[in-house]
Enzyme design. Structure first.
Site, short mmCIF file in Angstrom:
data_model
loop_
_atom_site.label_atom_id
_atom_site.label_comp_id
_atom_site.label_asym_id
_atom_site.label_seq_id
_atom_site.Cartn_x
_atom_site.Cartn_y
_atom_site.Cartn_z
N THR A 120 12.27 -43.32 -22.87
CA THR A 120 12.74 -44.46 -22.08
C THR A 120 14.23 -44.61 -22.33
O THR A 120 14.67 -44.85 -23.45
CB THR A 120 12.01 -45.74 -22.53
OG1 THR A 120 10.63 -45.50 -22.36
CG2 THR A 120 12.42 -46.93 -21.70
N ASN A 227 8.39 -52.12 -17.51
CA ASN A 227 8.05 -52.72 -18.80
C ASN A 227 8.53 -54.16 -18.89
O ASN A 227 7.84 -55.03 -19.42
CB ASN A 227 8.63 -51.89 -19.95
CG ASN A 227 7.70 -50.75 -20.32
OD1 ASN A 227 6.65 -50.59 -19.72
ND2 ASN A 227 8.07 -49.97 -21.31
N PHE A 268 -2.97 -57.94 -17.19
CA PHE A 268 -1.80 -58.37 -17.97
C PHE A 268 -1.54 -59.86 -17.85
O PHE A 268 -0.40 -60.32 -17.87
CB PHE A 268 -0.55 -57.54 -17.61
CG PHE A 268 -0.43 -56.36 -18.52
CD1 PHE A 268 -1.36 -55.33 -18.44
CD2 PHE A 268 0.55 -56.30 -19.50
CE1 PHE A 268 -1.31 -54.26 -19.31
CE2 PHE A 268 0.61 -55.23 -20.38
CZ PHE A 268 -0.33 -54.22 -20.28
N CYS A 279 7.24 -50.54 -27.52
CA CYS A 279 7.92 -50.47 -26.21
C CYS A 279 8.43 -51.79 -25.69
O CYS A 279 9.64 -51.95 -25.49
CB CYS A 279 6.97 -49.84 -25.19
SG CYS A 279 6.68 -48.12 -25.53
N LYS A 339 -2.03 -54.23 -31.03
CA LYS A 339 -3.07 -54.47 -30.03
C LYS A 339 -4.30 -53.68 -30.47
O LYS A 339 -4.22 -52.87 -31.41
CB LYS A 339 -2.61 -54.04 -28.65
CG LYS A 339 -2.39 -52.55 -28.52
CD LYS A 339 -2.16 -52.16 -27.08
CE LYS A 339 -2.19 -50.66 -26.94
NZ LYS A 339 -1.99 -50.22 -25.58
N ARG A 346 4.00 -51.39 -35.25
CA ARG A 346 5.41 -51.66 -34.94
C ARG A 346 5.52 -52.95 -34.11
O ARG A 346 4.82 -53.12 -33.12
CB ARG A 346 6.02 -50.48 -34.20
CG ARG A 346 6.30 -49.32 -35.14
CD ARG A 346 6.83 -48.14 -34.39
NE ARG A 346 5.78 -47.50 -33.63
CZ ARG A 346 5.99 -46.46 -32.82
NH1 ARG A 346 7.19 -45.98 -32.65
NH2 ARG A 346 4.98 -45.90 -32.17
C1 UDX Z 1 3.31 -50.54 -22.88
C2 UDX Z 1 3.14 -50.33 -21.37
O1 UDX Z 1 1.89 -50.90 -20.94
C3 UDX Z 1 3.20 -48.86 -21.01
O2 UDX Z 1 3.15 -48.69 -19.60
C4 UDX Z 1 4.52 -48.28 -21.55
O3 UDX Z 1 4.62 -46.89 -21.28
C5 UDX Z 1 4.65 -48.52 -23.04
O4 UDX Z 1 4.51 -49.93 -23.31
P1 UDX Z 1 1.75 -50.34 -25.04
O5 UDX Z 1 2.95 -50.77 -25.82
O6 UDX Z 1 0.93 -49.21 -25.54
O7 UDX Z 1 2.19 -49.94 -23.54
O8 UDX Z 1 0.77 -51.58 -24.96
P2 UDX Z 1 0.20 -52.59 -23.87
O9 UDX Z 1 -1.24 -52.33 -23.68
O10 UDX Z 1 1.03 -52.63 -22.66
O11 UDX Z 1 0.35 -53.96 -24.69
C6 UDX Z 1 1.62 -54.40 -25.16
C7 UDX Z 1 1.51 -55.72 -25.88
O12 UDX Z 1 1.22 -56.77 -24.97
C8 UDX Z 1 0.39 -55.78 -26.94
O13 UDX Z 1 0.87 -56.47 -28.07
C9 UDX Z 1 -0.72 -56.54 -26.25
O14 UDX Z 1 -1.57 -57.21 -27.16
C10 UDX Z 1 0.09 -57.51 -25.40
N1 UDX Z 1 -0.62 -57.98 -24.20
C11 UDX Z 1 -0.97 -57.10 -23.22
C12 UDX Z 1 -0.88 -59.33 -24.05
O15 UDX Z 1 -0.56 -60.15 -24.93
N2 UDX Z 1 -1.50 -59.76 -22.89
C13 UDX Z 1 -1.86 -58.91 -21.90
O16 UDX Z 1 -2.40 -59.38 -20.89
C14 UDX Z 1 -1.59 -57.54 -22.06
#
Ligand code: UDX
Length: 469
Positions: A120, A227, A268, A279, A339, A346
């Site tokens: 990224t 993102n 989301f 990320c 998550k 991280r």
């Molecule tokens: C994210 C993006 O989804 C992905 O497209 C990108 O390439 C990298 O970053 P990731 O970091 O693996 O992926 O996790 P993601 O499932 O998106 O969750 C990110 C954070 O948001 C987590 O801490 C999760 O608990 C939180 N989250 C997610 C919420 O609090 N509510 C939601 O509805 C969704």
């Protein structure tokens, strides 16, 4: 197609293994020889579904490993740069690893190559990569620079790669676009999915995968903007959840109501303790910095970050309001990963909340199905680690749920109640129905929903706590 993937971090490992599964010859390049030795030995350093299978399938055949960047580049047509872009102190992405790879590969650009950013990176990075390669003496017609951002989520990275909502390819020449189209042809034509060994298709995905070809600058912006938009969606619903708490509304009902609008969509929109991971926090900050540099003051992103931080403080205030004082209180904590489904801690909001509670003098026993080893490296002996959810709950003044692991949503409630000193659950991920928790004898706090209380007759409560003490 012969492909070099430079950088064996999250994106590099997943992309390398998946390209091999699509039938390409892949060399994964890294300058960390210990990491390479472990990979050659069959060790997969990240917790990711299907990745060990893909490594077993292709390691040593279509997937090889090397610390020789130049040789690997010489042998490849497409070179994916997937090195880290950590944030600097000012929040910008540190592109020094990208630059040093660009510099180093110049001498190996002997035939036509496409150099593709997969990390990224901010808009204009591809222009810089091109300048650096030219500055170091490469023939301008011997290469193109393209952008092919990755939208992988941790925990589902392999299926996100193989069953993507879209493949974004940013190229400024038709020749480079052709190379990338060919790389992804098994997904865009659907031939991969008809293969008997193909990774099974997850729900809610459609095949074949669509490909979107844009300019490189647009592709770079698509990644950061995607993102930032998702992070904004989470902060938005967290702000709405705070309003729900103030007025006594139920955020789940509100989410259902707004998410049913197809223009908004239900995904989301889960409120909680805020987003974390490698990320979103980094990318929102970097996008903010890029905007500033380009002369646009993207203050909306400041607010997205502020709401996210506030969400953790609100949760700690919730714990305090449930327990009155915090010093000396014993808390059971479920979840350390940022998550569910990953061992990654991280920027985990769970860890950040734990640290706030430790500062308040709480005693913590934590359990996570995958992230305890990593958590131990940062928390050391400030926290006790348990072998199960029930062990974490044993004798605690309250139980906190901080990560949305599926197993935390399916606990044996009678057993849990028995383990706890007081039947208080403070759920930062809304895994349970408040009424059901009250019916099972818990006082239950969650996010954006009214607390559910069980009125215990004073005499029975005293007997219970005396028995457990
Ligand atoms: C994210 C993006 O989804 C992905 O497209 C990108 O390439 C990298 O970053 P990731 O970091 O693996 O992926 O996790 P993601 O499932 O998106 O969750 C990110 C954070 O948001 C987590 O801490 C999760 O608990 C939180 N989250 C997610 C919420 O609090 N509510 C939601 O509805 C969704």
């Amino acid at each position: 197609m012969r492909i070099a993937v430079v950088g064996s971090g999250y994106v590099g490992l997943v992309a390398g293994a998946c390209f091999a599964d699509l039938g390409h010859e892949v060399v994964l390049v890294d300058n960390d020889v210990r990491k390479l030795a472990a990979l050659k030995n069959g060790e997969v350093p990240i917790h990711e579904k299907f990745l060990p299978e893909l490594f077993d399938r292709h390691r040593g055949h279509r997937l090889t490993f090397s610390d020789n960047l130049r040789e690997s580049v010489r042998a490849s047509v497409a070179i994916f740069i997937a090195v880290g872009t950590p944030p600097t102190e000012r929040g910008e992405a540190d592109l020094s690893y990208v630059e040093s790879v660009a510099r180093e590969i110049t001498g190996a650009v002997d035939d036509y190559k496409v150099i593709i950013e997969k990390s990224t990176v901010p808009v204009y990075t591809s222009e810089w990569i091109r300048k650096i390669i030219l500055r170091n003496g490469a023939d301008p017609d011997s290469f193109d620079v393209a952008s092919n951002p990755e939208f992988l989520r941790e925990g589902t990275a392999v299926t996100d790669f193989l069953f993507p909502d879209r493949i974004v390819v940013g190229c400024d020449s038709e020749r480079a676009a052709e190379v990338l189209r060919e790389i992804y042809a098994p997904l865009t034509s659907g031939t991969y999915y008809r293969h008997p060994d193909a990774i099974p298709q997850p729900d809610r995905t459609s095949i074949p995968a669509p490909i979107i070809v844009t300019s490189t600058k647009s592709a770079e912006l698509i990644k950061h903007a995607s993102n930032a938009f998702l992070a904004m969606k989470i902060s938005f619903i967290n702000a709405v959840a705070s309003m729900c708490e103030s007025v006594g509304a139920d955020v789940n009902q509100v989410c259902h109501g707004i998410g049913s609008d197809s223009r908004i969509g239900p995904r989301f929109l889960n409120p909680g303790i805020g987003y974390g991971g490698s990320c979103f926090p980094k990318d929102v900050l970097a996008f903010r910095a890029v905007a500033r540099e380009c002369g646009y003051d993207f203050r909306l992103l400041d607010e997205v970050m502020r709401i996210n931080e506030d969400q953790r403080d609100r949760f700690v205030r919730k714990v305090r309001s449930a327990l009155w004082t915090l010093r000396g209180k014993s808390l059971g904590v479920l979840g350390l990963a940022f998550k569910g489904g990953t061992d990654d801690i991280r920027e985990s909001p769970a860890i950040l909340i734990l640290q706030l509670l430790l500062q308040e003098g709480c005693k913590i026993t934590a359990y996570d199905p995958a992230a305890m080893e990593r958590a131990q490296e940062v928390l050391h002996s400030t926290v006790k680690f348990a072998n199960s959810s029930y062990e974490a709950a044993h004798g605690a003044d309250a139980l906190l749920i901080l990560t949305e692991w599926e197993e935390f949503a399916n606990l044996d409630l009678a057993r849990l109640r028995d383990e706890l000193k007081y039947p208080i659950v403070i759920d930062g991920r809304n895994l349970y129905d408040p009424e059901m928790m009250a019916a099972n004898g818990f006082t239950y706090y969650s996010v954006g929903r009214a607390a559910a209380r069980v009125e215990t007759p004073p005499a029975a409560a005293m007997r219970n706590s005396a028995k457990k003490a």
